[in-house]
Design a protein around this motif. Sequence first.
Motif, PDB file in Angstrom:
ATOM      1  N   GLY A 397      38.780  34.306  35.407  1.00 21.34           N
ATOM      2  CA  GLY A 397      37.379  34.154  35.823  1.00 21.34           C
ATOM      3  C   GLY A 397      36.522  35.294  35.371  1.00 21.34           C
ATOM      4  N   SER A 398      37.043  36.194  34.543  1.00 20.27           N
ATOM      5  CA  SER A 398      36.255  37.320  34.055  1.00 20.27           C
ATOM      6  C   SER A 398      37.022  37.965  32.913  1.00 20.27           C
ATOM      7  CB  SER A 398      35.992  38.326  35.174  1.00 20.27           C
ATOM      8  OG  SER A 398      35.301  39.456  34.678  1.00 20.27           O
ATOM      9  N   ASP A 415      47.071  49.911  40.800  1.00 20.81           N
ATOM     10  CA  ASP A 415      46.465  51.109  40.205  1.00 20.81           C
ATOM     11  C   ASP A 415      45.020  50.880  39.748  1.00 20.81           C
ATOM     12  OD1 ASP A 415      48.658  52.644  40.671  1.00 20.81           O
ATOM     13  OD2 ASP A 415      49.528  52.405  38.680  1.00 20.81           O
ATOM     14  N   GLY A 416      44.470  49.653  39.970  1.00 20.57           N
ATOM     15  CA  GLY A 416      43.059  49.401  39.636  1.00 20.57           C
ATOM     16  C   GLY A 416      42.909  48.320  38.566  1.00 20.57           C
ATOM     17  N   MET A 417      41.613  47.927  38.307  1.00 19.40           N
ATOM     18  CA  MET A 417      41.342  46.926  37.266  1.00 19.40           C
ATOM     19  C   MET A 417      39.921  47.112  36.741  1.00 19.40           C
ATOM     20  SD  MET A 417      40.935  43.392  39.451  1.00 19.40           S
ATOM     21  CE  MET A 417      39.737  43.232  40.786  1.00 19.40           C
ATOM     22  N   SER A 418      39.702  46.563  35.514  1.00 19.50           N
ATOM     23  CA  SER A 418      38.401  46.633  34.847  1.00 19.50           C
ATOM     24  C   SER A 418      37.941  45.201  34.572  1.00 19.50           C
ATOM     25  CB  SER A 418      38.501  47.430  33.544  1.00 19.50           C
ATOM     26  OG  SER A 418      37.263  47.399  32.859  1.00 19.50           O
ATOM     27  N   VAL A 419      36.924  44.724  35.307  1.00 21.50           N
ATOM     28  CA  VAL A 419      36.448  43.342  35.187  1.00 21.50           C
ATOM     29  C   VAL A 419      34.926  43.333  35.189  1.00 21.50           C
ATOM     30  CG1 VAL A 419      38.475  42.338  36.261  1.00 21.50           C
ATOM     31  CG2 VAL A 419      36.549  43.030  37.685  1.00 21.50           C
ATOM     32  N   ALA A 424      36.691  37.740  40.372  1.00 23.47           N
ATOM     33  CA  ALA A 424      37.810  37.205  39.585  1.00 23.47           C
ATOM     34  C   ALA A 424      39.110  37.452  40.329  1.00 23.47           C
ATOM     35  CB  ALA A 424      37.833  37.861  38.224  1.00 23.47           C
ATOM     36  N   ARG A 425      40.102  36.588  40.087  1.00 26.33           N
ATOM     37  CA  ARG A 425      41.404  36.754  40.723  1.00 26.33           C
ATOM     38  C   ARG A 425      42.408  37.305  39.716  1.00 26.33           C
ATOM     39  NH1 ARG A 425      44.905  32.483  39.421  1.00 26.33           N
ATOM     40  NH2 ARG A 425      43.882  30.632  38.512  1.00 26.33           N
TER      41      ARG A 425
END
Length: 435
Positions: A397-398, A415-419, A424-425
Motif C-alpha cells: 500500500g506504499s 527496527d523501523g521502516m521508510s514509507v 501501509a501494512r
Amino acid sequence: MSNSQFIGQLKQNNIQINNLKDQFYRTEAHMSAHENRLSEKVDDFMEKQNFDLKMHTMNTENPHHVTKEQVGLSNVINEEQATKEDFNIHLNDKENPHSVTKSQVGLSKVDNVQQAAKTDFDAHLEDKDNPHGVTKAQIGLSAVTNDVQAKKADFDKHTSDTSNPHNVTALQIGLGNVENIQQAAKSDFDNHLDDTNVHISKSDREKWDAAQLSKITKDNGSVLINVSQGVDFQSVAIGQRKTFTFYTAETGINTPPVPTRGMYLYSSSTYGEATAFGNDGSLWRKSLSSGVWSDWVNYETEQGSIKRLAAHSDNTDIHVTKGDKDKWNSPWNATWNNVSLINGAQQYPNLPFQFSVANNRLELRGSFGSLPAAGTVVAKFAYKTSALYDVGAQVVGSYGTARFAYTPDGELRFDGMSVSNSSARVSFNASIPLW
C-alpha cells in the motif's frame, strides 16, 4: 620308560598334588575357624574383666575393709554425740545438772546458812554483852579462818557468770577430741536417714547394676562417634567393640559419598551391620561378615526415585523438545501457528502473522496490523540462532521497506521502516536459519 608308563606316573602325580591341595585348604579353613573362636573367647574374657572391674569400683560396702585409723579418726568412738545445741543448753544449766555436792567443791563443813559480814562479825566479837566469851569452836566454826570473805551478792554474781570465768577448757571437761563445728540435731539426722529421695535401696542398686552399661550416644543424646575427614569408618567400628551411633563426613575413609548419621549394630569383631541416613534423604547399608566388609549400598527411597526421575525428564541434553521436532520435521509436515505479539504490536485480521519450523529453519509469514516504535521487541520465540539475523519485510500500500532483526535469544525486534503512506501494512515472507 614307555609312553604309557610316563602318562600313568603323571596321573598319579596329579592325584597326589590334588590330595595335597585338599589337605591344605582344609587345614587353612580349620585354622581360620579356630582363629575366629579364639577371638570371640578373648572378647568375652575382656567383657567379663571390664564388668568385674566396674562392679568393684561401684561397691560402696568398704570392700577393702578400711579402718578408722587409716582415715585419721582413731580417737573417734562409735557412739552418738550431743549436738551443739544440746551442749550449749547444758552449759547454760544453772540447776546443778551434775548434782555436785559441797564436799566435791571443798565446802563439806559449811552449813547452808547465810553468813554475817565481816563488820558485823567484828562488832559481834567486840560485843561486851557476850559474858560467856563464846568461841568459834563453841558455835561450830572452828574450821573457818579469819580471812575476808566475799559478800553473798558477789558470790551469787560469780556463780551466775556463764562466760567461763575459770577459763575451763574442752580437755578439762573430757571433750578434747571434739572440734568446734556445728553438729546436726539427732532429729535432723534421723530425718535424713529416713529420706528415700536421696538414698537408694538394695533393690535400686541391683536394678541399676543390671542395666545397660554401654552408651550408644553422648550424654546429651547426640551421636557418639564422629567419623570426620581422613578417619576410617571400618577401623572405628571394629575398635569400638559395641553398638554405637555415628556421623560420617563425605571426606571420611570407607564412608558413604554424602554426609550421614546412623547406627552400627555390633555382634563380634567379625560381624556387624551399619545403617546410615544421608542429609539428602538417601539410605545406606554396610555389612561386616566373617571379617569381610561389603561396600556401602544405597537403598533408593520413593522420594529419591521421584527426584531422579524428574532430573532425568528435565535433561534436555538427552531428550528432544517440540521445538526440536518442529525443526527436524520436513516442510511437507510443517504446521503454521499464530504468533503471540507483544509490546503493542497488532495482528492483521485477514493475514495473521504466523510461524512454522522445518528443516532447522524458522519460517515467518503474514502481516502486522500495527507496529510500536522502532527498537521494540514485538515477539519472542523458543528457537535460538548463533548470531543476529537481519530480516527485511515488504510494505503493502506504499513505497518503502520495513526492517527487523532476529536475535540469538529468539526475539524478533522491529527496527523501523521508510514509507510514503503511514497506513501501509507490513507483509512477512521470511526464512531464518536456526544454526
